[in-house]
Design an enzyme around this catalytic site. Structure first.
Site, PDB file in Angstrom:
ATOM      1  CB  THR A  63      -0.943  -0.017   1.225  1.00  0.00           C
ATOM      2  OG1 THR A  63      -1.871  -1.079   1.035  1.00  0.00           O
ATOM      3  CG2 THR A  63      -1.689   1.277   1.402  1.00  0.00           C
ATOM      4  CE1 TYR A  84      -3.990  -0.171  -1.023  1.00  0.00           C
ATOM      5  CE2 TYR A  84      -5.838   0.697   0.226  1.00  0.00           C
ATOM      6  CZ  TYR A  84      -4.728  -0.110   0.140  1.00  0.00           C
ATOM      7  OH  TYR A  84      -4.339  -0.853   1.222  1.00  0.00           O
ATOM      8  CB  THR A 141       0.469  -3.494   6.356  1.00  0.00           C
ATOM      9  OG1 THR A 141      -0.787  -3.595   5.685  1.00  0.00           O
ATOM     10  CG2 THR A 141       0.978  -2.075   6.320  1.00  0.00           C
ATOM     11  CG  ASP A 142      -2.514  -7.275   3.797  1.00  0.00           C
ATOM     12  OD1 ASP A 142      -2.885  -6.600   4.785  1.00  0.00           O
ATOM     13  OD2 ASP A 142      -3.106  -7.272   2.710  1.00  0.00           O
ATOM     14  CE  LYS A 184      -2.841  -4.733   8.325  1.00  0.00           C
ATOM     15  NZ  LYS A 184      -3.011  -4.756   6.862  1.00  0.00           N
ATOM     16  CD  GLU A 225       2.706 -30.322  26.838  1.00  0.00           C
ATOM     17  OE1 GLU A 225       3.894 -30.694  26.995  1.00  0.00           O
ATOM     18  OE2 GLU A 225       2.107 -29.607  27.658  1.00  0.00           O
TER      19      GLU A 225
HETATM   20  N1  ASP Z   1      -2.674  -5.429   0.740  1.00  0.00           N
HETATM   21  C1  ASP Z   1      -1.651  -4.474   1.086  1.00  0.00           C
HETATM   22  C2  ASP Z   1      -0.317  -5.207   1.135  1.00  0.00           C
HETATM   23  O1  ASP Z   1      -0.042  -5.854   2.075  1.00  0.00           O
HETATM   24  C3  ASP Z   1      -1.974  -3.850   2.382  1.00  0.00           C
HETATM   25  C4  ASP Z   1      -0.979  -2.828   2.866  1.00  0.00           C
HETATM   26  O2  ASP Z   1       0.143  -2.720   2.417  1.00  0.00           O
HETATM   27  O3  ASP Z   1      -1.362  -2.101   3.805  1.00  0.00           O
HETATM   28  O4  ASP Z   1       0.435  -5.128   0.206  1.00  0.00           O
END
Ligand code: ASP
Length: 326
Positions: free
Chosen positions: A28, A42, A107-108, A179, A301
């Protein structure tokens, strides 16, 4: 003699003559929308990294270099891009005139790329700083330019080391960052660990030591990412069954990370399938669905736990473990 060299290096750093290399991967931060008011409709990964740098007036005249490694929406991140990125980061860190590397990213999956680089690249002497934005470059109040400026500032900071991420004035260690919000600009958290530092008016206010570097070099990775081990994630939930695990086994997965409930507990049907998969040779790791905290083991476990790693980071840890043997 060493003192003289140190003094020269310090002077060079202070004068900003050491370079920061900025590697672009999309996201983004490089996204564009038809209207300035549009912060959701976008397209990510449109603007080249050189243009992102040129859009920050305070970076004009700085010793910077930029390189486009990829141009994608980070939801579509691939192992091939990770390998290329690790190799480019290593090549630039090895240059004596480079103070540190900045990566513009979506960010993803930022936390995944950050953790991958943390485990692969030796950042013990120079920092690797990921930055991103929640609003596209065309937005009225785009957050990318400030985040990029902060990232360059951090990459130049004397003594800084490790793989980190900078967003909304907070510096996160790669091992801790995640995130936690799909929209707001301050969308990242370091969970229980807390942030490494804040960047305020260009000054780095550090709260804890720089993150320890854990990378052992990209040469240990298989050259063809298509041949990397296949590790998938399943979730334990009400009504969970073992069918997904059986399907993954049939598809030939090498490892399964389970996002377990609470302190690593599993629906008994899913647990039975995972234990059977493990007995058949599939590596299984239990992480927790909880947002913070770690899976605490009692020591009895059957399925190993991933400690404090989130499911997506546990997947990377298992992938690397399967590929490089630890
Ligand atoms: N979909 C975008 C990405 O991760 C979201 C972002 O960058 O905020 O590339």
């Amino acid at each position: 003699m060493q003192k003289v060299v140190q003094d020269v290096v310090q002077e060079v750093v202070q004068q900003g003559r050491l370079k920061v290399v900025i590697l672009g991967t999309g996201g983004t931060i490089a996204g564009t929308a038809a209207q300035a008011g549009d912060t959701i409709g976008y397209t990510a990964g449109q603007v080249g990294v050189a243009a992102l740098v040129a859009a920050v007036p305070m970076l004009a005249g700085e010793a910077l270099e930029s390189e486009q490694v990829a141009q994608l929406d980070s939801k579509d991140m691939t192992h091939a891009v990770w390998l290329a990125l690790a190799q480019r980061v290593e090549a630039h860190l090895a240059r004596p005139e480079v103070a540190g590397v900045v990566i513009t990213h979506g960010t993803d999956t930022l936390e995944e790329t950050a953790y991958f680089l943390h485990r692969v690249v030796d950042a013990s002497r120079k920092p690797v700083v990921l930055c991103a934005a929640m609003r596209p470059a065309t937005a009225l109040s785009a957050d990318g330019p400030q985040n990029l400026l902060d990232a360059v500032q951090l990459a130049r900071t004397e003594g800084a080391a490790g793989v980190m991420a900078v967003l909304a004035g907070s510096v996160h260690a790669a091992a801790d960052v995640r995130k936690v919000h799909p929209y707001r600009a301050d969308a990242f958290s370091s969970g229980d660990a807390g942030v490494v530092a804040h960047i305020e008016a260009g000054r780095v206010r550090r709260h804890r030591p720089w993150p320890e570097a854990a990378g052992s070099g990209s040469r240990r990775l298989r050259a063809d990412p298509e041949l990397w081990p296949r590790v998938e994630i399943v979730t334990s939930h009400a009504g969970a069954r073992g069918t997904l695990v059986a399907a993954l086994q049939a598809a030939g997965v090498d490892g399964i990370v389970v996002a377990a409930t609470g302190n690593g507990s599993l629906h008994h049907e899913l647990e039975a399938a995972l234990v059977a998969a493990q007995q058949a040779g599939v590596r299984v790791l239990r992480s927790t669905r909880c947002l913070d905290g770690a899976v605490l083991d009692a020591g009895t476990e059957v399925l190993s736990s991933a400690g404090a790693l989130t499911p997506v980071k546990a997947r990377i840890a298992l992938l690397l473990d399967l590929m490089t043997g630890g």
